[in-house]
Design an enzyme around this catalytic site. Structure first.
Site, PDB file in Angstrom:
ATOM      1  N   THR A 115       0.820  -1.215   0.000  1.00  0.00           N
ATOM      2  CA  THR A 115       0.000   0.000   0.000  1.00  0.00           C
ATOM      3  C   THR A 115       0.852   1.262   0.000  1.00  0.00           C
ATOM      4  O   THR A 115       1.984   1.258   0.519  1.00  0.00           O
ATOM      5  CB  THR A 115      -0.903  -0.001   1.262  1.00  0.00           C
ATOM      6  OG1 THR A 115      -1.438   1.319   1.444  1.00  0.00           O
ATOM      7  CG2 THR A 115      -0.129  -0.344   2.520  1.00  0.00           C
ATOM      8  N   TYR A 139      -1.444   0.326  10.475  1.00  0.00           N
ATOM      9  CA  TYR A 139      -1.765  -0.391   9.232  1.00  0.00           C
ATOM     10  C   TYR A 139      -0.589  -0.309   8.253  1.00  0.00           C
ATOM     11  O   TYR A 139      -0.090  -1.332   7.770  1.00  0.00           O
ATOM     12  CB  TYR A 139      -3.040   0.191   8.591  1.00  0.00           C
ATOM     13  CG  TYR A 139      -3.220  -0.253   7.154  1.00  0.00           C
ATOM     14  CD1 TYR A 139      -3.388  -1.606   6.858  1.00  0.00           C
ATOM     15  CD2 TYR A 139      -3.185   0.659   6.106  1.00  0.00           C
ATOM     16  CE1 TYR A 139      -3.519  -2.027   5.536  1.00  0.00           C
ATOM     17  CE2 TYR A 139      -3.327   0.246   4.786  1.00  0.00           C
ATOM     18  CZ  TYR A 139      -3.483  -1.101   4.515  1.00  0.00           C
ATOM     19  OH  TYR A 139      -3.605  -1.520   3.211  1.00  0.00           O
TER      20      TYR A 139
END
Ligand code: UDP
Length: 330
Positions: A115, A139
């Site tokens: 990501t 995250y």
């Protein structure tokens, strides 16, 4: 056979469809905690948990796996700040379980869903793969840790990986067989669509006084089928061309503000959406735009869907699924 860990989820399911269309045989491994059984319309389904080594092992012994695509993860930034333990266990330790079984069975290739959150706050726009990686939430850190683990597993055990660093995944299968359905929903485009369909009262705009053209955050939205195609190109690349581990950004090289996205949904749906200004989210980067130059040069990948097409496919899917999803726990 390609193992799709998390293949009942949003991006995994779209990739499963395209892999199958290209003639690959697939097996989805998913615990169905966030994924949908209804999304596994292609290949085999093994309902199993990456927390359970024995379940992974029995899947590898049943099917002859040549490569893994790994989509299984929790991916909600705010949740990761409130409960980092969940993120480190589910994202990091469970990936280690998967890698250890790959090692045991001699599986040499993994395409990993990484990501742009591994970069943290942008120092330059558009961001390239060389941008420093300083994630600003658990995250992003969990995904960066996995990238680092993958590097070590390559060096020590010869497991080759490609990290695909997604920008903002959006849109749905143009045939409307599968789409985006998170519960609770936290992503901008489905939330605006739900507001347009009167499934929620309004859309909250998180932050309106950022240093951008209209004061709202800018993101780079990339169609889920473009992400899916990149996985297949990455697999072919790692197997046939390079046998080398590397990372690619997957974005559109183009950013849109929250207000622009709302206007685009209104234009495409023909419905006026109620929007209200709300405080900015903690740790939200002001602007994220990804350069896809490297993916274009080395994979021959480029995004085929623009923002309007992304929204149109998402809208069509939501409209066609209003009734079937209404009463389900999803
Ligand atoms: N956003 C918003 N209202 C919402 C959800 C999101 O204004 O109800 C904004 C969010 O602050 C970000 C952009 O929309 O700037 C995209 O958010 P999303 O959660 O879809 O993806 P993220 O960029 O956080 O991964």
């Amino acid at each position: 056979m390609i193992l799709i860990a998390g293949g009942a989820g949003y991006i995994g399911a779209h990739t499963n469809k395209i892999l199958t269309q290209k003639g690959y045989k697939t097996v989805v491994f998913d615990n169905l905690s966030l994924g949908h059984k209804e999304f596994v319309k292609w290949g085999h389904l093994v309902t199993g948990d990456l927390a359970d080594i024995q379940q992974i092992r029995s899947c590898f012994s049943k099917y002859s796996i040549e490569a893994v695509m790994h989509f299984s993860a929790f991916a909600n930034v705010s949740e990761s700040v409130m409960d980092p333990a969940e993120y480190y266990v589910n994202n990091v330790s469970n990936t280690i379980n998967l890698l250890n079984i790959m090692k045991e069975y001699g599986v040499k290739y993994i395409i990993f869903s990484s990501t742009c959150a591994t970069y943290g706050d942008p120092e330059e726009i558009p961001m390239t793969e060389n941008h420093p990686q300083n994630p600003v939430n658990p995250y992003g850190r969990s995904k960066l840790m996995i990238e680092q683990i993958l590097k070590d597993y390559d060096q020590a055990y010869g497991i080759k990986h490609i990290n695909l660093r997604y920008f903002n995944a959006a849109g749905a299968d143009p045939d409307k067989e599968i789409g985006e359905n998170h519960f609770p929903e936290s992503h901008l485009i489905p939330l605006i669509i739900q507001a347009a369909l009167a499934q929620r009262k309004e859309i909250k705009i998180f932050g309106t006084d950022y240093q951008t053209k209209d004061g709202t955050c800018i993101r780079d939205y990339v169609h889920v089928n473009d992400l899916a195609s990149a996985h297949i190109l990455a697999l072919e690349y790692i197997k046939k061309k390079s046998n080398m581990s590397t990372s690619f950004n997957l974005g559109n090289n183009k950013g849109y503000s929250v207000k622009e996205v709302i206007t685009a949904v209104e234009r495409i749906s023909g419905v006026k959406v109620n929007s209200v200004n709300a405080p900015g989210r903690n740790g939200d980067p002001v602007e994220l735009i990804g350069s896809y130059q490297k993916a274009k040069e080395q994979l021959g990948w480029f995004p085929e869907f623009n923002l309007d097409q992304i929204i149109k496919t998402a809208w069509d899917w939501h409209v066609s699924n209003i009734d079937s999803w209404k009463n389900k726990k999803h």
